[in-house]
Design a protein around this motif. Structure first.
Motif, mmCIF file in Angstrom:
data_model
loop_
_atom_site.group_PDB
_atom_site.id
_atom_site.type_symbol
_atom_site.label_atom_id
_atom_site.label_comp_id
_atom_site.label_asym_id
_atom_site.label_seq_id
_atom_site.Cartn_x
_atom_site.Cartn_y
_atom_site.Cartn_z
ATOM 1 N N THR A 19 -58.316 71.813 -56.285
ATOM 2 C CA THR A 19 -58.125 72.819 -55.234
ATOM 3 C C THR A 19 -59.282 72.836 -54.240
ATOM 4 O O THR A 19 -59.130 73.357 -53.135
ATOM 5 C CB THR A 19 -57.951 74.227 -55.839
ATOM 6 O OG1 THR A 19 -59.154 74.621 -56.499
ATOM 7 C CG2 THR A 19 -56.792 74.263 -56.815
ATOM 8 N N SER A 232 -59.072 63.828 -55.338
ATOM 9 C CA SER A 232 -58.237 64.991 -55.631
ATOM 10 C C SER A 232 -57.059 64.614 -56.514
ATOM 11 O O SER A 232 -56.700 65.359 -57.441
ATOM 12 C CB SER A 232 -57.754 65.634 -54.331
ATOM 13 O OG SER A 232 -56.897 64.778 -53.610
ATOM 14 N N GLY A 252 -53.269 76.523 -58.440
ATOM 15 C CA GLY A 252 -53.072 75.820 -57.180
ATOM 16 C C GLY A 252 -53.288 76.694 -55.966
ATOM 17 O O GLY A 252 -53.690 76.208 -54.903
ATOM 18 N N TYR A 253 -53.055 78.003 -56.117
ATOM 19 C CA TYR A 253 -53.233 78.905 -54.982
ATOM 20 C C TYR A 253 -54.700 79.084 -54.605
ATOM 21 O O TYR A 253 -55.002 79.609 -53.530
ATOM 22 C CB TYR A 253 -52.580 80.254 -55.271
ATOM 23 C CG TYR A 253 -51.075 80.182 -55.179
ATOM 24 C CD1 TYR A 253 -50.440 80.178 -53.949
ATOM 25 C CD2 TYR A 253 -50.294 80.089 -56.313
ATOM 26 C CE1 TYR A 253 -49.062 80.097 -53.845
ATOM 27 C CE2 TYR A 253 -48.913 80.003 -56.232
ATOM 28 C CZ TYR A 253 -48.303 80.003 -54.990
ATOM 29 O OH TYR A 253 -46.936 79.913 -54.904
ATOM 30 N N GLU A 255 -56.351 76.800 -53.645
ATOM 31 C CA GLU A 255 -56.514 75.893 -52.511
ATOM 32 C C GLU A 255 -56.555 76.669 -51.194
ATOM 33 O O GLU A 255 -57.258 76.275 -50.252
ATOM 34 C CB GLU A 255 -55.372 74.872 -52.497
ATOM 35 C CG GLU A 255 -55.576 73.749 -51.503
ATOM 36 C CD GLU A 255 -54.489 72.697 -51.585
ATOM 37 O OE1 GLU A 255 -54.363 71.920 -50.611
ATOM 38 O OE2 GLU A 255 -53.771 72.630 -52.602
#
Length: 304
Positions: A19, A232, A252-253, A255
């Motif tokens: 992320t 990544s 993932g959020y 990110e």
């Protein structure tokens, strides 16, 4: 320490690494965009990925030659990821980093709907409602961006659509191939598609596909795109091998948080209040979809 905790914690840390490094790739692409055509940035992303991933996959003994049907799937995946990457890099040339990534995060909702349409997966009314709410949040981000930048604000939405289809196709081939080899072969397939296109349009004046000779610091930006993309993807591939998807997917959020920080530090961009509200709605709806799917995937309790 609970069983498997020694693998789950490194998996979580690797996902956090993803992320952070994925927005770094996007930042390099945004830095390169004023001088370098989008197609050339995409070519750098996949070309460097091939140079870095193939030796690693070969050294680990995971570089099995794909069959003819697998090669076709790699080309299909490559076409979709090229379309997704090109649309997103083109958006970054005009839009703030955090806004573009926030709009892209409607991808889980598109994936949910495509899973129902293409794979026959069951989708209840709660998840459909969450998808509608998530798209509403995206509109809160898109509206001011559309007013400021025009139709380019829709490009991250196109990225989300192409990437969701990429994930659907990945499900068909991922079961039979190691993740590292999968990324290496798809990157090579992408190079086989994008480099001939750049050669064909060289000197044509078609902006996105007419390559230029990078000058000075722009060599660094192009190299950064490819290196950050490779790192990544190694992070997320290793993370998925160590920790269950149910554990790492909500991370993932983060990110969006990384993208907001990098956008401010590098470009001086910050989302406005309306965009922040949209981001919060997208994240909330996305987490609800994830938790709902996790709940439905649990085995029923044993009978008393």
């Amino acid at each position: 320490m609970p069983q498997g905790q020694d693998r789950i914690v490194p998996g979580i840390l690797l996902m956090i690494g993803f992320t952070v490094t994925a927005p770094v790739m996007d930042s390099f692409a945004k830095l390169a965009a004023p001088e370098i055509p989008v197609g050339q940035i995409v070519a750098a992303r996949f070309g460097i990925q091939v140079l870095l991933l193939f030796p690693v996959a070969w050294a680990l003994g995971s570089l099995a030659r794909p069959t003819l049907p697998e090669a076709g799937l790699h080309l299909g995946r490559a076409a979709l990821i090229i379309a997704a990457t090109s649309a997103f890099f083109a958006a970054l040339g005009a839009m703030p980093l955090a806004d573009a990534i926030a709009i892209f995060f409607v991808e889980p909702f598109i994936l949910t709907l495509l899973g129902a349409l293409l794979l026959g997966e069951s989708v209840g009314w709660r998840r459909i409602l969450a998808c509608v709410v998530g798209f509403g949040g995206a509109l809160l981000v898109i509206r001011p961006s559309f007013a400021a930048f025009g139709p380019v604000a829709l490009l991250p939405l196109m990225t989300a659509f192409f990437f969701a289809n990429y994930v659907i196709l990945t499900r068909k081939v991922a079961r039979s191939m190691a993740p590292l080899a999968l990324q290496a072969w798809t990157a090579l397939a992408a190079c086989l598609l994008v480099f001939p296109a750049l050669a064909l349009f060289r000197g044509s004046g078609v902006g996105p596909l007419d390559p230029v000779m990078p000058q000075g610091i722009f060599w660094v930006w192009l190299a950064g795109v490819g290196i950050a993309a490779t790192v990544s993807h190694l992070f997320i591939s290793a993370s998925l091998r160590l920790a269950p998807t149910a554990v790492i997917a909500p991370l993932g959020y983060l990110e969006i948080v990384s993208a907001t920080a990098l956008g401010y530090l590098i470009f001086g961009d910050l989302p406005d209040a309306q965009a922040l509200a949209g981001i919060a709605i997208i994240m909330g709806a996305g987490l609800y979809v994830f938790l709902r799917e996790r709940h439905l995937s649990r085995p029923p309790p044993p009978p008393p």
